[in-house]
Design a protein around this motif. Sequence first.
Motif, PDB file in Angstrom:
ATOM      1  N   UNK A 158       0.863  -1.248   0.072  1.00 33.94           N
ATOM      2  CA  UNK A 158       0.006   0.155  -0.116  1.00 33.94           C
ATOM      3  C   UNK A 158       0.832   1.472  -0.030  1.00 33.94           C
ATOM      4  N   UNK A 159       2.041   1.145   0.004  1.00 37.74           N
ATOM      5  CA  UNK A 159       3.084   2.316   0.058  1.00 37.74           C
ATOM      6  C   UNK A 159       3.740   2.512  -1.184  1.00 37.74           C
ATOM      7  N   UNK A 160       3.500   1.482  -2.248  1.00 36.33           N
ATOM      8  CA  UNK A 160       4.740   1.516  -3.432  1.00 36.33           C
ATOM      9  C   UNK A 160       5.406   0.221  -3.339  1.00 36.33           C
ATOM     10  N   UNK A 161       5.377  -0.448  -2.255  1.00 31.83           N
ATOM     11  CA  UNK A 161       6.526  -1.247  -1.897  1.00 31.83           C
ATOM     12  C   UNK A 161       5.868  -2.847  -2.036  1.00 31.83           C
ATOM     13  N   UNK A 162       6.465  -3.927  -2.247  1.00 30.27           N
ATOM     14  CA  UNK A 162       5.923  -5.426  -2.205  1.00 30.27           C
ATOM     15  C   UNK A 162       6.669  -6.198  -1.421  1.00 30.27           C
ATOM     16  N   UNK A 163       5.716  -7.053  -0.604  1.00 29.52           N
ATOM     17  CA  UNK A 163       6.509  -8.277   0.006  1.00 29.52           C
ATOM     18  C   UNK A 163       6.319  -9.437  -0.822  1.00 29.52           C
ATOM     19  N   UNK A 164       7.599 -10.085  -0.957  1.00 26.72           N
ATOM     20  CA  UNK A 164       7.256 -11.387  -1.759  1.00 26.72           C
ATOM     21  C   UNK A 164       7.600 -12.467  -0.621  1.00 26.72           C
ATOM     22  N   UNK A 165       6.470 -13.463  -0.916  1.00 25.78           N
ATOM     23  CA  UNK A 165       6.679 -14.583  -0.175  1.00 25.78           C
ATOM     24  C   UNK A 165       7.050 -15.674  -1.160  1.00 25.78           C
ATOM     25  N   UNK A 166       8.074 -16.151  -0.769  1.00 28.53           N
ATOM     26  CA  UNK A 166       8.536 -17.338  -2.192  1.00 28.53           C
ATOM     27  C   UNK A 166       7.777 -18.547  -1.747  1.00 28.53           C
ATOM     28  N   UNK A 167       7.616 -19.264  -2.913  1.00 32.87           N
ATOM     29  CA  UNK A 167       6.795 -20.690  -3.156  1.00 32.87           C
ATOM     30  C   UNK A 167       7.604 -21.533  -2.266  1.00 32.87           C
ATOM     31  N   UNK A 168       7.225 -22.433  -1.408  1.00 31.87           N
ATOM     32  CA  UNK A 168       7.732 -23.399  -0.553  1.00 31.87           C
ATOM     33  C   UNK A 168       8.815 -24.280  -1.419  1.00 31.87           C
ATOM     34  N   UNK A 169       8.641 -24.524  -2.735  1.00 32.01           N
ATOM     35  CA  UNK A 169       9.482 -25.261  -3.432  1.00 32.01           C
ATOM     36  C   UNK A 169      10.772 -24.567  -3.944  1.00 32.01           C
ATOM     37  N   UNK A 170      10.879 -23.339  -3.673  1.00 32.84           N
ATOM     38  CA  UNK A 170      11.844 -22.336  -4.179  1.00 32.84           C
ATOM     39  C   UNK A 170      12.747 -22.094  -2.835  1.00 32.84           C
ATOM     40  N   UNK A 171      12.356 -22.360  -1.704  1.00 38.88           N
ATOM     41  CA  UNK A 171      13.078 -22.112  -0.543  1.00 38.88           C
ATOM     42  C   UNK A 171      14.363 -23.058  -0.339  1.00 38.88           C
ATOM     43  N   UNK A 172      15.279 -22.681   0.402  1.00 37.53           N
ATOM     44  CA  UNK A 172      16.604 -23.367   0.574  1.00 37.53           C
ATOM     45  C   UNK A 172      15.973 -24.682   1.480  1.00 37.53           C
ATOM     46  N   UNK A 173      16.783 -25.622   1.252  1.00 36.67           N
ATOM     47  CA  UNK A 173      16.256 -26.818   1.900  1.00 36.67           C
ATOM     48  C   UNK A 173      16.003 -26.860   3.390  1.00 36.67           C
ATOM     49  N   UNK A 174      17.026 -26.236   4.102  1.00 36.79           N
ATOM     50  CA  UNK A 174      16.796 -25.952   5.751  1.00 36.79           C
ATOM     51  C   UNK A 174      15.210 -25.217   6.013  1.00 36.79           C
ATOM     52  N   UNK A 175      15.078 -23.899   5.376  1.00 29.17           N
ATOM     53  CA  UNK A 175      14.098 -23.171   5.392  1.00 29.17           C
ATOM     54  C   UNK A 175      12.662 -24.243   4.983  1.00 29.17           C
ATOM     55  N   UNK A 176      12.667 -24.860   4.063  1.00 30.76           N
ATOM     56  CA  UNK A 176      11.691 -25.824   3.575  1.00 30.76           C
ATOM     57  C   UNK A 176      11.280 -26.784   4.806  1.00 30.76           C
ATOM     58  N   UNK A 177      12.420 -27.431   5.305  1.00 28.86           N
ATOM     59  CA  UNK A 177      12.166 -28.427   6.393  1.00 28.86           C
ATOM     60  C   UNK A 177      11.730 -27.991   7.479  1.00 28.86           C
ATOM     61  N   UNK A 178      11.961 -26.584   8.050  1.00 27.34           N
ATOM     62  CA  UNK A 178      11.389 -25.834   9.186  1.00 27.34           C
ATOM     63  C   UNK A 178       9.974 -25.691   8.978  1.00 27.34           C
ATOM     64  N   UNK A 179       9.840 -25.110   7.701  1.00 25.21           N
ATOM     65  CA  UNK A 179       8.224 -24.965   7.269  1.00 25.21           C
ATOM     66  C   UNK A 179       7.456 -25.911   7.539  1.00 25.21           C
TER      67      UNK A 179
END
Length: 111
Positions: free
Chosen positions: A25-46
């Motif tokens: 809403x302020x001209x910026x964007x937050x991107x949430x990465x698809x789980x399959x595009x996460x590094x393995x450690x982050x994907x495992x924690x998710x």
Amino acid sequence: MASTGLDAIREAAEARYGNLDIDMGDGSTVTLLNALRLPEARRDRLASLQDSLSDGDIAVADQIGALREMVGLVAATKGQGRRLLEAIGEDVPALLTVLEQYGQGSELGEA
């Protein structure tokens, strides 16, 4: 057999496994990465957090903490995750809606 190019394959992958971009809403964007595009450690924690939430024996405060951690894990950068969580604040339904929309396009089991 049909032939294709790598660019076409990448476009198809992006269409199917793309990220969730949230306009702040302020001209910026937050991107949430698809789980399959996460590094393995982050994907495992998710996956671990998702499992803990499905157990049903977790306190509400711990559930909210897990949901907030999930946002931090899937954000493209820690700064983006922090910004989104600060904007959401204590609005648990908004937090749930973000993760529901994220979940619609990101399934860990589809790899």
